[in-house]
Design a protein around this motif. Structure first.
Motif, short mmCIF file in Angstrom:
data_model
loop_
_atom_site.label_atom_id
_atom_site.label_comp_id
_atom_site.label_asym_id
_atom_site.label_seq_id
_atom_site.Cartn_x
_atom_site.Cartn_y
_atom_site.Cartn_z
N VAL A 9 0.85 -1.19 0.00
CA VAL A 9 0.00 0.00 0.00
C VAL A 9 0.88 1.25 0.00
CG1 VAL A 9 -1.93 -1.08 1.21
CG2 VAL A 9 -0.12 0.00 2.52
N ARG A 10 0.27 2.37 -0.33
CA ARG A 10 0.96 3.65 -0.20
C ARG A 10 0.85 4.11 1.24
NH1 ARG A 10 0.91 7.09 -5.22
NH2 ARG A 10 0.59 5.58 -6.88
N GLY A 11 1.90 4.76 1.72
CA GLY A 11 1.85 5.25 3.09
C GLY A 11 3.18 5.86 3.50
N TRP A 12 3.33 6.05 4.80
CA TRP A 12 4.53 6.65 5.36
C TRP A 12 5.08 5.74 6.46
CZ3 TRP A 12 0.39 9.20 3.58
CH2 TRP A 12 0.61 10.25 2.69
N ILE A 13 6.38 5.61 6.50
CA ILE A 13 7.00 4.80 7.55
C ILE A 13 7.01 5.62 8.83
CG2 ILE A 13 9.11 3.68 8.33
CD1 ILE A 13 9.74 3.12 5.38
#
Length: 174
Positions: A9-13
């Motif tokens: 998925v798209r996201g932020w760490i």
């Protein structure tokens, strides 16, 4: 024996648990946590459907969506009990191995094409050796060898598994 780990998925760490190359990890161990708007929305959708019968196709579809995005089953079970979507989910190691490459950085945006980790089983390795042309006739497939590595206590046993056919014309090695 190498696995490339991507978020699906798209996201932020948000946080990193497996934080350096050379670290050994076990299958199922968290590597990092990711905030994804899509996963958060899917978790909220599942919470809204939990009052329906367990065999309802919409409930099954919501669970399946999270599974396809590699949201751990433990997170889905926690969600079904608490009925509170989580801001992040853990990206877990799909197999045991050693981190040989790491691109995961806290705060970085990731998408499915982003390779975050490379894990390798280092129990068997290929060693590339250059043989001088004059020594090549004495080495054959299946021959046993002792490999001495600086800093390694005892020599390692090895077996010749491949010999490239041509002699390198510049180095005159095989």
């Amino acid at each position: 024996r190498t696995t490339h780990v991507h978020a699906k998925v798209r996201g932020w760490i948000e946080t990193i648990q497996a934080n350096f190359v050379g670290r050994a990890v076990r299958a199922g161990q968290p590597l990092c946590s990711i905030y994804s708007q899509d996963v958060y929305a899917a978790e909220s959708e599942l919470v809204g459907l939990l009052d329906r019968p367990k065999d309802d196709p919409l409930v099954a579809a919501a669970r399946r969506r999270l599974a396809l995005w590699d949201v751990p089953q433990s997170e889905v079970a926690r969600l079904e009990t608490s009925r509170e979507p989580s801001r992040t989910f853990s990206l877990i190691a799909p197999r045991s191995g050693t981190i040989v490459a790491k691109a995961a950085i806290e705060g970085a945006f990731v998408e499915p094409s982003t390779e975050l980790y490379t894990l390798a089983d280092l129990s068997k390795l290929w060693i590339v050796v250059d043989l001088y042309e004059r020594d090549a006739p004495y080495v054959h497939l299946g021959d046993h060898a002792k490999l001495t590595i600086e800093g390694q206590g005892a020599p390692l046993d090895a077996t010749v598994a491949f010999l490239a056919p041509p002699i390198d014309e510049y180095t005159r090695t095989l």
